[in-house]
Design a protein around this motif. Structure first.
Motif, PDB file in Angstrom:
ATOM      1  N   GLY A 232       0.911  -1.196  -0.138  1.00 47.85           N
ATOM      2  CA  GLY A 232       0.072   0.002  -0.176  1.00 47.85           C
ATOM      3  C   GLY A 232       0.862   1.273   0.017  1.00 47.85           C
ATOM      4  N   GLN A 233       2.155   1.047  -0.187  1.00 51.86           N
ATOM      5  CA  GLN A 233       3.121   2.318   0.085  1.00 51.86           C
ATOM      6  C   GLN A 233       3.798   2.558  -1.409  1.00 51.86           C
ATOM      7  N   MET A 234       2.731   2.806  -2.415  1.00 50.74           N
ATOM      8  CA  MET A 234       3.080   2.994  -3.784  1.00 50.74           C
ATOM      9  C   MET A 234       2.431   3.955  -4.371  1.00 50.74           C
ATOM     10  N   SER A 235       3.072   5.205  -4.915  1.00 51.82           N
ATOM     11  CA  SER A 235       2.374   6.227  -5.795  1.00 51.82           C
ATOM     12  C   SER A 235       1.724   5.722  -6.998  1.00 51.82           C
ATOM     13  N   PRO A 236       0.461   6.208  -7.356  1.00 55.11           N
ATOM     14  CA  PRO A 236       0.201   5.762  -8.469  1.00 55.11           C
ATOM     15  C   PRO A 236       0.749   5.532  -9.931  1.00 55.11           C
ATOM     16  N   ARG A 237       1.653   6.505  -9.789  1.00 61.32           N
ATOM     17  CA  ARG A 237       2.644   6.525 -11.204  1.00 61.32           C
ATOM     18  C   ARG A 237       3.537   5.152 -11.169  1.00 61.32           C
ATOM     19  N   LEU A 238       3.926   4.809  -9.884  1.00 61.32           N
ATOM     20  CA  LEU A 238       5.031   3.943  -9.738  1.00 61.32           C
ATOM     21  C   LEU A 238       4.207   2.610 -10.176  1.00 61.32           C
ATOM     22  N   ARG A 239       2.769   2.702  -9.401  1.00 63.54           N
ATOM     23  CA  ARG A 239       1.782   1.440  -9.666  1.00 63.54           C
ATOM     24  C   ARG A 239       1.832   1.221 -11.212  1.00 63.54           C
ATOM     25  N   THR A 240       1.422   2.394 -11.900  1.00 59.61           N
ATOM     26  CA  THR A 240       1.338   2.175 -13.440  1.00 59.61           C
ATOM     27  C   THR A 240       2.402   1.638 -14.066  1.00 59.61           C
ATOM     28  N   TRP A 241       3.750   2.062 -13.718  1.00 59.65           N
ATOM     29  CA  TRP A 241       4.943   1.730 -14.283  1.00 59.65           C
ATOM     30  C   TRP A 241       4.925   0.246 -14.150  1.00 59.65           C
ATOM     31  N   LEU A 242       4.867  -0.206 -12.862  1.00 61.91           N
ATOM     32  CA  LEU A 242       4.926  -1.627 -12.522  1.00 61.91           C
ATOM     33  C   LEU A 242       3.874  -2.501 -13.274  1.00 61.91           C
ATOM     34  N   TYR A 243       2.725  -2.182 -13.731  1.00 59.21           N
ATOM     35  CA  TYR A 243       1.937  -2.747 -14.288  1.00 59.21           C
ATOM     36  C   TYR A 243       2.341  -2.838 -15.759  1.00 59.21           C
ATOM     37  N   ALA A 244       2.686  -1.801 -16.282  1.00 56.89           N
ATOM     38  CA  ALA A 244       3.112  -1.676 -17.485  1.00 56.89           C
ATOM     39  C   ALA A 244       4.449  -2.597 -17.779  1.00 56.89           C
ATOM     40  N   ALA A 247       3.326  -6.078 -18.111  1.00 57.34           N
ATOM     41  CA  ALA A 247       2.830  -6.382 -19.319  1.00 57.34           C
ATOM     42  C   ALA A 247       3.806  -6.578 -20.568  1.00 57.34           C
ATOM     43  N   GLU A 248       4.712  -5.993 -20.324  1.00 57.44           N
ATOM     44  CA  GLU A 248       6.011  -6.281 -21.280  1.00 57.44           C
ATOM     45  C   GLU A 248       6.433  -7.690 -21.134  1.00 57.44           C
ATOM     46  N   LEU A 249       6.756  -8.054 -19.884  1.00 56.08           N
ATOM     47  CA  LEU A 249       7.300  -9.232 -19.634  1.00 56.08           C
ATOM     48  C   LEU A 249       6.197 -10.432 -19.748  1.00 56.08           C
ATOM     49  N   PRO A 256      -0.213 -13.692 -23.649  1.00 55.89           N
ATOM     50  CA  PRO A 256      -1.079 -12.590 -24.077  1.00 55.89           C
ATOM     51  C   PRO A 256      -2.149 -12.114 -23.473  1.00 55.89           C
ATOM     52  N   GLU A 257      -3.161 -12.980 -22.727  1.00 52.43           N
ATOM     53  CA  GLU A 257      -4.253 -12.402 -21.834  1.00 52.43           C
ATOM     54  C   GLU A 257      -3.485 -11.877 -20.746  1.00 52.43           C
ATOM     55  N   GLU A 258      -2.850 -12.506 -19.960  1.00 53.66           N
ATOM     56  CA  GLU A 258      -2.208 -11.652 -18.685  1.00 53.66           C
ATOM     57  C   GLU A 258      -1.592 -10.213 -19.172  1.00 53.66           C
ATOM     58  N   CYS A 259      -1.042 -10.322 -20.422  1.00 56.77           N
ATOM     59  CA  CYS A 259      -0.252  -9.170 -20.889  1.00 56.77           C
ATOM     60  C   CYS A 259      -1.356  -7.994 -20.763  1.00 56.77           C
ATOM     61  N   ARG A 260      -2.459  -8.289 -21.597  1.00 56.05           N
ATOM     62  CA  ARG A 260      -3.451  -7.216 -21.960  1.00 56.05           C
ATOM     63  C   ARG A 260      -4.343  -6.692 -20.608  1.00 56.05           C
ATOM     64  N   ARG A 261      -4.209  -7.830 -19.640  1.00 58.41           N
ATOM     65  CA  ARG A 261      -4.923  -7.321 -18.238  1.00 58.41           C
ATOM     66  C   ARG A 261      -3.895  -6.427 -17.589  1.00 58.41           C
ATOM     67  N   ALA A 262      -2.767  -6.698 -17.841  1.00 63.79           N
ATOM     68  CA  ALA A 262      -1.680  -5.748 -17.096  1.00 63.79           C
ATOM     69  C   ALA A 262      -1.794  -4.438 -17.731  1.00 63.79           C
TER      70      ALA A 262
END
Length: 376
Positions: A232-244, A247-249, A256-262
């Motif tokens: 819970g100690q994460m900024s919204p922009r860092l959380r976005t970065w982690l999901y992106a 998705a790439e990995l 592909p499905e897990e990629c699109r969800r991320a």
């Protein structure tokens, strides 16, 4: 194979190209070097172990090839002699010096990291190896001899940010061992500082080393662990970065499905507005335009037709100061056009990418360019 030859080949240079680059560097910095004929002899003898590289030439070769002394000479640095003078007096002198590290000095450390980050973005990492090595050494020294927690924590935070930047730079110039060690240093410093966001970021970037080593599944586990690190100690922009990044990995791991969800999760968490800089994580630059570029790259890995729209939207909105990133965007566009057998457009983007890579010295992007060129 000698370390110099390995570094030269990683850069994609012949011996003649290295000689020309030495001459160009010398002219630019008003240095005297021997004739090209003499340099040919020197390079050949350096690579065959018949001549020792002097410090004078090491100072030329390090920024040209983006390597450290340890990588150039095949050693991991000099250990302190067991009988070195100073004893307790020297130790106490170091501790007393570290006590004088004030918040003002820590800000200076952070400002230096920011300067190196800006130079890296615009010039590439290869020319910054000496500056980055010295900066990390200074921060490590300050942390090693800082005794009290109030002094250690801010220095550790500065080291965490600098080490993670140094690791990404090392990965860009193909120095994967150095990159891995710097990420480990950054993670330890983040733990020392009690900063879960910095720990999550260093952990997630380290996953790219595993992925590029051919272990995408392990990389994916690591990056998902980074989500849990900061909880819970994460900024919204860092959380976005982690999901992106996840998705790439996922795309690289063939999910592909897990990629699109991320990717959808990244879009959901991205803050509104055009601001890119994360005030809580200065190493994060991410807004809608940056995410469009990342989305295009990731969809391109899946062979998705929608990649092209995202990539051209990102090209139109590209920040002109993100020089190195623009080469990656051009490579992605070339790859997307190749998938559609649009060879003329692919060649155009590869030509632009080569011009940029010749300025930044990025080994990562040069390898991608070579792989695509073979498909033309």
């Amino acid at each position: 194979m000698s370390e110099l030859r390995e570094a030269r080949i990683a850069r994609g240079w012949s011996q003649e190209r290295l000689i020309r680059e030495i001459e160009r560097h010398a002219r630019h910095h008003l240095l005297d070097v021997p004739t090209a004929a003499s340099l040919r002899v020197y390079v050949s003898e350096w690579e065959n172990g018949r001549r020792v590289i002097s410090e004078r030439y090491a100072a030329l070769l390090r920024p040209l090839l983006g390597i450290t002394d340890a990588e150039l000479f095949g050693r991991r640095g000099h250990a302190d002699g067991a009988g070195s003078a100073g004893g307790y007096d020297e130790l106490l002198g170091c501790i007393d010096s570290a006590r004088n590290v004030s918040l003002t000095m820590v800000k200076t450390f952070m400002d230096q990291t920011e300067l190196l980050r800006t130079m890296d973005r615009q010039m590439g990492a290869a020319s910054l190896v000496d500056q980055m090595t010295g900066h990390l050494a200074t921060l490590e020294e300050a942390l090693t001899f800082a005794v009290l927690p109030d002094t250690r924590r801010p220095v550790a935070l500065a080291l965490a940010g600098a080490a993670t930047l140094a690791a990404w730079q090392a990965l860009d110039v193909g120095a994967v061992q150095r990159a891995w060690r710097h990420y480990e240093l950054g993670k330890r410093a983040a733990q020392e500082a009690g900063e879960p966001m910095y720990l999550a970021h260093a952990t997630a970037e380290q996953a790219y080393v595993l992925c590029e080593a051919g272990r995408p599944e392990m990389a994916l586990e690591l990056i998902r662990g980074a989500h849990r690190v900061s909880a819970g100690q994460m900024s919204p922009r860092l959380r976005t970065w982690l999901y992106a990044a996840e998705a790439e990995l996922c795309a690289r791991a063939g999910k592909p499905e897990e990629c699109r969800r991320a990717l959808d999760a990244a879009a959901t968490h991205l803050p509104d507005g055009g601001e890119a800089r994360d005030s809580d994580m200065l190493s994060i630059f991410l807004n809608g335009d940056h995410l469009a570029r990342w989305r295009g790259h990731t969809l391109g890995l899946l062979g998705d037709d929608d990649a092209m729209n995202s990539l051209y939207a990102a090209l139109d909105a590209m920040d002109p100061t993100f020089i190195r990133a623009s080469s990656g965007l051009r490579v992605d566009l070339a790859s997307a056009h190749l998938a559609r057998e649009e060879l003329a457009q692919a060649e155009e983007h590869l030509r632009e990418a080569r011009l940029i890579v010749s300025r930044t010295g990025s080994v990562r992007y040069r390898r991608r360019i070579e792989q695509l060129t073979e498909r033309l």
